[in-house]
Design an enzyme around this catalytic site. Structure first.
Site, PDB file in Angstrom:
ATOM      1  N   GLU A 115      -2.442  -7.937  -3.837  1.00 25.92           N
ATOM      2  CA  GLU A 115      -3.778  -7.350  -3.774  1.00 25.92           C
ATOM      3  C   GLU A 115      -4.733  -8.332  -4.435  1.00 25.92           C
ATOM      4  O   GLU A 115      -4.312  -9.132  -5.282  1.00 25.92           O
ATOM      5  CB  GLU A 115      -3.804  -6.007  -4.514  1.00 25.92           C
ATOM      6  CG  GLU A 115      -3.023  -4.937  -3.800  1.00 25.92           C
ATOM      7  CD  GLU A 115      -3.116  -3.559  -4.460  1.00 25.92           C
ATOM      8  OE1 GLU A 115      -4.128  -3.253  -5.098  1.00 25.92           O
ATOM      9  OE2 GLU A 115      -2.156  -2.792  -4.333  1.00 25.92           O
ATOM     10  N   ASN A 130     -13.816   5.982  -5.391  1.00 26.67           N
ATOM     11  CA  ASN A 130     -13.768   4.548  -5.073  1.00 26.67           C
ATOM     12  C   ASN A 130     -15.063   4.081  -4.421  1.00 26.67           C
ATOM     13  O   ASN A 130     -15.127   3.006  -3.838  1.00 26.67           O
ATOM     14  CB  ASN A 130     -12.603   4.248  -4.133  1.00 26.67           C
ATOM     15  CG  ASN A 130     -11.267   4.484  -4.801  1.00 26.67           C
ATOM     16  OD1 ASN A 130     -11.109   4.217  -5.994  1.00 26.67           O
ATOM     17  ND2 ASN A 130     -10.307   4.995  -4.056  1.00 26.67           N
ATOM     18  N   SER A 152      -5.293  -1.780  -7.655  1.00 25.66           N
ATOM     19  CA  SER A 152      -6.022  -0.511  -7.647  1.00 25.66           C
ATOM     20  C   SER A 152      -5.861   0.314  -8.912  1.00 25.66           C
ATOM     21  O   SER A 152      -6.785   1.005  -9.306  1.00 25.66           O
ATOM     22  CB  SER A 152      -5.605   0.317  -6.438  1.00 25.66           C
ATOM     23  OG  SER A 152      -4.210   0.288  -6.256  1.00 25.66           O
ATOM     24  N   HIS A 167     -10.056  -3.164  -2.941  1.00 18.87           N
ATOM     25  CA  HIS A 167     -10.900  -2.778  -4.079  1.00 18.87           C
ATOM     26  C   HIS A 167     -11.916  -3.836  -4.478  1.00 18.87           C
ATOM     27  O   HIS A 167     -12.673  -3.627  -5.419  1.00 18.87           O
ATOM     28  CB  HIS A 167     -10.035  -2.411  -5.286  1.00 18.87           C
ATOM     29  CG  HIS A 167      -9.257  -1.171  -5.057  1.00 18.87           C
ATOM     30  ND1 HIS A 167      -9.787   0.094  -5.238  1.00 18.87           N
ATOM     31  CD2 HIS A 167      -7.999  -0.986  -4.603  1.00 18.87           C
ATOM     32  CE1 HIS A 167      -8.885   0.995  -4.928  1.00 18.87           C
ATOM     33  NE2 HIS A 167      -7.785   0.373  -4.536  1.00 18.87           N
ATOM     34  N   HIS A 221       0.098  -1.923  -3.478  1.00 23.43           N
ATOM     35  CA  HIS A 221      -0.132  -0.560  -2.990  1.00 23.43           C
ATOM     36  C   HIS A 221       1.068  -0.012  -2.198  1.00 23.43           C
ATOM     37  O   HIS A 221       1.789  -0.764  -1.537  1.00 23.43           O
ATOM     38  CB  HIS A 221      -1.371  -0.594  -2.087  1.00 23.43           C
ATOM     39  CG  HIS A 221      -1.886   0.746  -1.683  1.00 23.43           C
ATOM     40  ND1 HIS A 221      -1.618   1.292  -0.447  1.00 23.43           N
ATOM     41  CD2 HIS A 221      -2.663   1.639  -2.338  1.00 23.43           C
ATOM     42  CE1 HIS A 221      -2.226   2.469  -0.359  1.00 23.43           C
ATOM     43  NE2 HIS A 221      -2.866   2.702  -1.487  1.00 23.43           N
ATOM     44  N   LYS A 249     -13.358   2.395   0.558  1.00 24.88           N
ATOM     45  CA  LYS A 249     -13.806   2.249  -0.825  1.00 24.88           C
ATOM     46  C   LYS A 249     -15.305   1.925  -0.856  1.00 24.88           C
ATOM     47  O   LYS A 249     -16.095   2.790  -0.540  1.00 24.88           O
ATOM     48  CB  LYS A 249     -12.928   1.215  -1.520  1.00 24.88           C
ATOM     49  CG  LYS A 249     -11.641   1.847  -2.062  1.00 24.88           C
ATOM     50  CD  LYS A 249     -10.443   1.641  -1.240  1.00 24.88           C
ATOM     51  CE  LYS A 249      -9.297   2.520  -1.703  1.00 24.88           C
ATOM     52  NZ  LYS A 249      -8.041   2.168  -1.036  1.00 24.88           N
ATOM     53  N   ASP A 283      -4.565  -8.147   0.300  1.00 26.23           N
ATOM     54  CA  ASP A 283      -5.173  -6.835   0.525  1.00 26.23           C
ATOM     55  C   ASP A 283      -6.326  -6.710  -0.469  1.00 26.23           C
ATOM     56  O   ASP A 283      -6.098  -6.599  -1.674  1.00 26.23           O
ATOM     57  CB  ASP A 283      -4.105  -5.749   0.305  1.00 26.23           C
ATOM     58  CG  ASP A 283      -4.666  -4.340   0.429  1.00 26.23           C
ATOM     59  OD1 ASP A 283      -5.896  -4.176   0.388  1.00 26.23           O
ATOM     60  OD2 ASP A 283      -3.853  -3.396   0.545  1.00 26.23           O
TER      61      ASP A 283
HETATM   62  C1  PLP Z   1      -6.752   2.517  -0.499  1.00 27.39           C
HETATM   63  C2  PLP Z   1      -5.860   1.360  -0.279  1.00 27.39           C
HETATM   64  C3  PLP Z   1      -5.189   1.179   0.922  1.00 27.39           C
HETATM   65  C4  PLP Z   1      -5.207   2.208   2.001  1.00 27.39           C
HETATM   66  O1  PLP Z   1      -6.414   2.205   2.659  1.00 27.39           O
HETATM   67  P1  PLP Z   1      -6.858   3.559   3.431  1.00 27.39           P
HETATM   68  O2  PLP Z   1      -7.945   3.093   4.297  1.00 27.39           O
HETATM   69  O3  PLP Z   1      -7.258   4.515   2.379  1.00 27.39           O
HETATM   70  O4  PLP Z   1      -5.653   4.015   4.184  1.00 27.39           O
HETATM   71  C5  PLP Z   1      -4.466   0.029   1.100  1.00 27.39           C
HETATM   72  N1  PLP Z   1      -4.364  -0.891   0.116  1.00 27.39           N
HETATM   73  C6  PLP Z   1      -4.957  -0.726  -1.072  1.00 27.39           C
HETATM   74  C7  PLP Z   1      -4.804  -1.765  -2.131  1.00 27.39           C
HETATM   75  C8  PLP Z   1      -5.711   0.407  -1.318  1.00 27.39           C
HETATM   76  O5  PLP Z   1      -6.267   0.603  -2.497  1.00 27.39           O
END
Ligand code: PLP
Length: 390
Positions: free
Chosen positions: A178, A47, A182, A210, A133, A239, A207
């Site tokens: 999101e 990522n 992802s 990405h 997620h 990421k 969120d």
């Molecule tokens: C990776 C991810 C998370 C978690 O984040 P971390 O810092 O790895 O715990 C949360 N939401 C989404 C959409 C993600 O891709």
């Protein structure tokens, strides 16, 4: 009893071809080495979209941070774990992303859990995109509010749920999506989503794990690209930032509430100040990473050009390029054949993705070369010919 249960559950996974395996990798550039097989692969599953993980600048920031602060914070933020480096990072994020407050968490998983578990109470309604997620879905099932899931990016469905009489009675309504999904690499229709939430008096939480760093002229992510302003924005540093941790961006009032009530903040060690220092500098690097974002666009074109037309590549505006195979075992087989050619491309299977939608999740990063992408495309073509053709 526990032993029996553990054995049965793992056996069942194995029989369905869904057993997960751990690997120990050593890393150099965009290559990874599996310690067991000692084979060397070009990594197409990371990522690290901007290719910052091994950059000289990032290493320098971390060295400087450690020199200045030592390594760990050794305390929760409300005791002695918070340093000026944390405050500086929060301020930078606020200026860049356009929010009055930012609060740091030790991971995106923790930030999502913290927000949902702290905000939602039993007379509230939580509406989530079905493909959100696991950290969001799990928080939704654990919180005391009622949770409903709307079909992926289907805002007619979301509106219908928001218009229901029972929903009208809910005290607080929170919609969660999101920015970039992802496992699919597609984007939410944010102007529309944002408008619906406003019209129907629901808060929107986005969120953007990405997209932050990748989308928008300044790397500000989905909001910067679509010119929207959700009530709550989560960005994660695992990421494109090539680090660890996350931040919730929101109003001053909500930030104050989280500081008072969110257990993931109060009872957890603050991220290392050296990391906060490095991340703060990384923010500037990311805002100026125009060349890297341009490179990603070129690599994306290069990939589409060299893959056979029959490869089920999903076209996306992001560096996440899913290749939908469907069946889990076949997906693993294809992934193994591609590995034999020197490319690491993980197979993603249920329950991470819906049943019958196992896929190769290909991610491009700015440190890949066009030659590497071309060679990968040929390896994919060959593997599909072998598995699907014969
Ligand atoms: C990776 C991810 C998370 C978690 O984040 P971390 O810092 O790895 O715990 C949360 N939401 C989404 C959409 C993600 O891709």
């Amino acid at each position: 009893m526990f032993n029996q249960r553990i054995k049965n559950s793992c056996n069942e996974k194995h029989q369905k071809g869904l057993l997960r395996h751990t690997h120990e990798f050593s890393l150099a550039g965009n290559r990874i080495k599996d310690q067991k097989s000692t084979q060397n692969y070009i990594n197409f599953s990371s990522n690290d979209y901007l290719g910052l993980r091994q950059s000289k600048q990032l290493k320098k920031f971390h060295h400087q941070g450690i020199e200045k602060y030592g390594f760990a914070s050794c305390g929760s933020p409300l005791v002695t774990g918070r340093h000026d480096a944390h405050a500086d990072l929060e301020n930078t994020l606020c200026d860049w992303l356009g929010y009055p407050s930012a609060i740091l968490y030790s991971s995106g998983f923790a930030a999502n859990q913290a927000l949902i578990l702290t905000l939602m109470q039993n007379k509230d309604l939580l509406l989530q995109d079905r493909l959100n997620h696991a950290s969001l879905q799990e928080a939704g099932s654990l919180c005391s509010a009622k949770m409903q899931r709307f079909k992926h990016n289907d805002y007619t469905h979301l509106s219908a749920l928001l218009d229901k009489e029972s929903t009208q009675k809910a005290e607080g309504r929170l919609v969660v999506s999101e920015g970039v999904f992802s496992m699919d690499g597609d984007s939410a229709e944010l102007p529309q989503l944002s408008q619906i939430c406003k019209a129907k008096n629901a808060w929107l939480m986005l969120d953007d794990a990405h997209a932050c760093g990748v989308l928008g002229n300044d790397g500000g992510g989905s909001c910067s690209m679509h010119n929207i302003h959700p009530d709550i924005l989560v960005v994660t540093f695992g990421k494109a930032f090539a680090g660890n941790g996350a931040a919730i961006l929101c109003s001053q009032e909500l930030a104050q509430y989280l500081i008072q009530f969110s257990k993931h903040y109060i009872y957890s060690t603050a991220i290392s100040p050296a990391q906060a220092y490095a991340l703060n500098k990384t923010c500037t690097l990311i805002q100026n990473a125009h060349q890297e974002r341009e490179k990603l666009r070129r690599l994306s074109e290069c990939l589409s050009e060299h893959l056979d037309a029959s490869i089920p590549l999903v076209s996306t505006q992001t560096p996440i390029k899913p290749i939908l195979v469907g069946e889990s075992e076949q997906t693993v087989k294809i992934s193994q054949l591609i590995a034999q050619e020197g490319f690491w491309l993980s197979a993603i299977r249920p329950p991470t993705v819906p049943i019958n939608s196992a896929r190769l999740r290909l991610t491009l990063n700015a440190s890949h070369t066009e030659e590497q992408v071309q060679a990968l495309a040929l390896a994919i073509n060959k593997a599909f010919d072998k598995v699907k053709g014969g």
